[in-house]
Design a protein around this motif. Structure first.
Motif, short mmCIF file in Angstrom:
data_model
loop_
_atom_site.label_atom_id
_atom_site.label_comp_id
_atom_site.label_asym_id
_atom_site.label_seq_id
_atom_site.Cartn_x
_atom_site.Cartn_y
_atom_site.Cartn_z
N ARG A 44 0.85 -1.18 0.00
CA ARG A 44 0.00 0.00 0.00
C ARG A 44 0.89 1.23 0.00
O ARG A 44 1.75 1.37 0.87
CB ARG A 44 -0.92 0.03 1.21
N GLY A 45 0.69 2.08 -0.97
CA GLY A 45 1.52 3.27 -1.10
C GLY A 45 1.04 4.41 -0.21
O GLY A 45 -0.01 5.00 -0.47
N GLU A 46 1.81 4.70 0.84
CA GLU A 46 1.48 5.77 1.78
C GLU A 46 2.53 6.88 1.67
O GLU A 46 3.58 6.71 1.04
CB GLU A 46 1.45 5.23 3.21
N ILE A 47 2.25 7.99 2.35
CA ILE A 47 3.16 9.12 2.32
C ILE A 47 4.54 8.75 2.88
O ILE A 47 5.57 9.20 2.36
CB ILE A 47 2.56 10.32 3.10
N ASP A 48 4.57 7.90 3.92
CA ASP A 48 5.88 7.56 4.50
C ASP A 48 6.76 6.80 3.51
O ASP A 48 7.99 6.89 3.56
CB ASP A 48 5.72 6.78 5.80
N GLY A 49 6.13 6.05 2.59
CA GLY A 49 6.91 5.38 1.55
C GLY A 49 7.54 6.36 0.58
O GLY A 49 8.67 6.17 0.11
N GLU A 64 8.35 9.45 1.37
CA GLU A 64 9.43 10.09 2.14
C GLU A 64 10.67 9.20 2.16
O GLU A 64 11.80 9.68 2.04
CB GLU A 64 8.96 10.38 3.57
N GLN A 65 10.46 7.90 2.31
CA GLN A 65 11.58 6.95 2.33
C GLN A 65 12.33 6.98 1.00
O GLN A 65 13.57 7.06 0.97
CB GLN A 65 11.05 5.55 2.60
N LEU A 66 11.60 6.95 -0.11
CA LEU A 66 12.24 7.00 -1.42
C LEU A 66 12.94 8.33 -1.63
O LEU A 66 14.02 8.38 -2.23
CB LEU A 66 11.19 6.75 -2.51
N THR A 67 12.35 9.42 -1.15
CA THR A 67 12.98 10.74 -1.27
C THR A 67 14.34 10.76 -0.59
O THR A 67 15.32 11.30 -1.12
CB THR A 67 12.08 11.82 -0.66
N ARG A 68 14.43 10.14 0.59
CA ARG A 68 15.72 10.09 1.30
C ARG A 68 16.75 9.30 0.50
O ARG A 68 17.92 9.69 0.41
CB ARG A 68 15.53 9.48 2.69
N TYR A 69 16.32 8.17 -0.06
CA TYR A 69 17.23 7.38 -0.89
C TYR A 69 17.74 8.20 -2.08
O TYR A 69 18.93 8.19 -2.40
CB TYR A 69 16.53 6.13 -1.41
N ALA A 108 6.23 2.28 -6.50
CA ALA A 108 5.38 1.23 -7.04
C ALA A 108 4.63 0.53 -5.91
O ALA A 108 5.23 0.17 -4.89
CB ALA A 108 6.21 0.22 -7.82
N ALA A 109 3.33 0.32 -6.11
CA ALA A 109 2.52 -0.32 -5.09
C ALA A 109 1.26 -0.88 -5.72
O ALA A 109 0.86 -0.49 -6.82
CB ALA A 109 2.16 0.67 -3.98
N GLN A 110 0.61 -1.79 -4.99
CA GLN A 110 -0.66 -2.31 -5.48
C GLN A 110 -1.75 -1.25 -5.38
O GLN A 110 -2.65 -1.20 -6.21
CB GLN A 110 -1.07 -3.55 -4.67
N GLN A 111 -1.68 -0.45 -4.34
CA GLN A 111 -2.60 0.68 -4.16
C GLN A 111 -1.79 1.88 -3.72
O GLN A 111 -0.89 1.75 -2.88
CB GLN A 111 -3.65 0.36 -3.10
N ILE A 112 -2.08 3.04 -4.28
CA ILE A 112 -1.37 4.26 -3.90
C ILE A 112 -2.41 5.29 -3.47
O ILE A 112 -3.30 5.65 -4.24
CB ILE A 112 -0.52 4.81 -5.06
N ARG A 113 -2.29 5.75 -2.24
CA ARG A 113 -3.23 6.74 -1.74
C ARG A 113 -3.07 8.06 -2.50
O ARG A 113 -1.95 8.43 -2.89
CB ARG A 113 -3.01 6.97 -0.24
N GLN A 169 -3.01 11.13 -1.54
CA GLN A 169 -2.05 12.07 -0.94
C GLN A 169 -0.61 11.67 -1.25
O GLN A 169 0.24 12.53 -1.51
CB GLN A 169 -2.25 12.13 0.59
N ALA A 170 -0.36 10.36 -1.23
CA ALA A 170 0.99 9.88 -1.54
C ALA A 170 1.32 10.14 -3.01
O ALA A 170 2.44 10.53 -3.34
CB ALA A 170 1.10 8.39 -1.23
N ARG A 171 0.36 9.93 -3.89
CA ARG A 171 0.59 10.19 -5.31
C ARG A 171 0.88 11.67 -5.56
O ARG A 171 1.80 12.01 -6.31
CB ARG A 171 -0.64 9.75 -6.13
N THR A 172 0.11 12.54 -4.91
CA THR A 172 0.31 13.98 -5.07
C THR A 172 1.70 14.39 -4.62
O THR A 172 2.40 15.15 -5.31
CB THR A 172 -0.74 14.76 -4.27
N LEU A 173 2.13 13.88 -3.45
CA LEU A 173 3.46 14.21 -2.94
C LEU A 173 4.55 13.68 -3.86
O LEU A 173 5.52 14.38 -4.16
CB LEU A 173 3.63 13.64 -1.53
N ALA A 174 4.40 12.44 -4.31
CA ALA A 174 5.40 11.83 -5.19
C ALA A 174 5.54 12.62 -6.49
O ALA A 174 6.66 12.96 -6.91
CB ALA A 174 5.03 10.38 -5.49
N GLU A 175 4.43 12.92 -7.11
CA GLU A 175 4.48 13.63 -8.40
C GLU A 175 5.02 15.03 -8.23
O GLU A 175 5.71 15.56 -9.12
CB GLU A 175 3.09 13.63 -9.03
N ASP A 176 4.74 15.67 -7.09
CA ASP A 176 5.29 17.00 -6.81
C ASP A 176 6.80 16.96 -6.71
O ASP A 176 7.48 17.93 -7.01
CB ASP A 176 4.69 17.54 -5.52
#
Length: 219
Positions: free
Chosen positions: A151-156, A158-163, A181-186, A188-195
């Motif tokens: 499940r794709g959450e905001i903390d995931g 953030e983790q990828l951003t640090r990497y 990549a996830a089976q489901q992406i919330r 809010q997480a999608r918005t943060l990732a794309e930003d």
């Protein structure tokens, strides 16, 4: 691991310059050679750090951390409030959810799912702050770090951003893009990732396993 709490100022000298004025901070010196500087209001994220391979030169009032590229973090010590060392032993590593671990294995086998002509460099690609699930190269040879979740959450994100922040310091890899990549992406997480310029990919677990949907078809 060595923990030092000190009143200090920190100056980074390298491709850019950065200055932290005198204040109380936590200095974290790990067995892998990395040195990071933390404050009490940034959660897990350091104010500045030097990734291995690097070395620390300690003078009474000035610590200099330097890497092979000639970058330096200069820590000027005004007062040491605490200094202790601890042996943590062997790290057993993160035990992942069974489905999540299987997703990583399947995506590594079918990395072309992410793009035509893509190749896998390594699973569990090591960094100083933990392993990236997959390190890949796209059809043009550019580096791409892939973080996989069930499940794709905001903390995931953030983790990828640090990497990515760490990996892009390595001239042999940079520039490194990210895929979440996830089976489901919330949403809010999608918005943060794309930003942050991170591409989101929704994974079909059954498709990766080669299982066709159990539905009636016309053809």
């Amino acid at each position: 691991m060595r923990l030092v709490i000190a009143r200090c100022q920190v100056d980074y000298v390298g491709r850019l310059t950065a200055h932290l004025p005198m204040a109380n901070r936590l200095l974290l010196i790990k067995a892998d050679g990395s040195v990071s500087v933390h404050s009490d209001d940034r959660a897990y994220k350091p104010l500045n750090w030097m990734s291995p391979p690097c070395w620390l030169i300690e003078d009474p009032d000035i610590w200099t951390v330097q890497n092979k590229a000639g970058e330096r973090v200069v820590i000027t010590i005004d007062e040491v409030l605490h200094d202790s060392s601890h042996e943590l032993g062997v790290e057993p590593g993160l035990v992942k959810d069974g489905v999540e671990a299987h997703l990583q294995e399947l995506l590594a086998e079918h990395v072309a799912t992410l793009g035509e002509g893509w190749t896998l460099v390594r699973r569990e690609f090591p960094t100083a702050i933990g392993p990236v699930d997959l390190m890949c190269r796209d059809a043009g040879g550019a580096s791409v770090a892939v973080e996989i979740k069930r499940r794709g959450e905001i903390d995931g994100v953030e983790q990828l951003t640090r990497y990515l922040e760490l990996l892009n310091r390595d001239p042999l890899l940079a520039p490194v893009r990210g895929i979440f990549a996830a089976q489901q992406i919330r949403p809010q997480a999608r918005t943060l990732a794309e930003d942050r310029g991170i591409r989101c990919v929704v994974l079909d677990y059954d498709a990766l396993r080669g299982i066709e949907p159990d539905e009636f078809r016309l053809f």
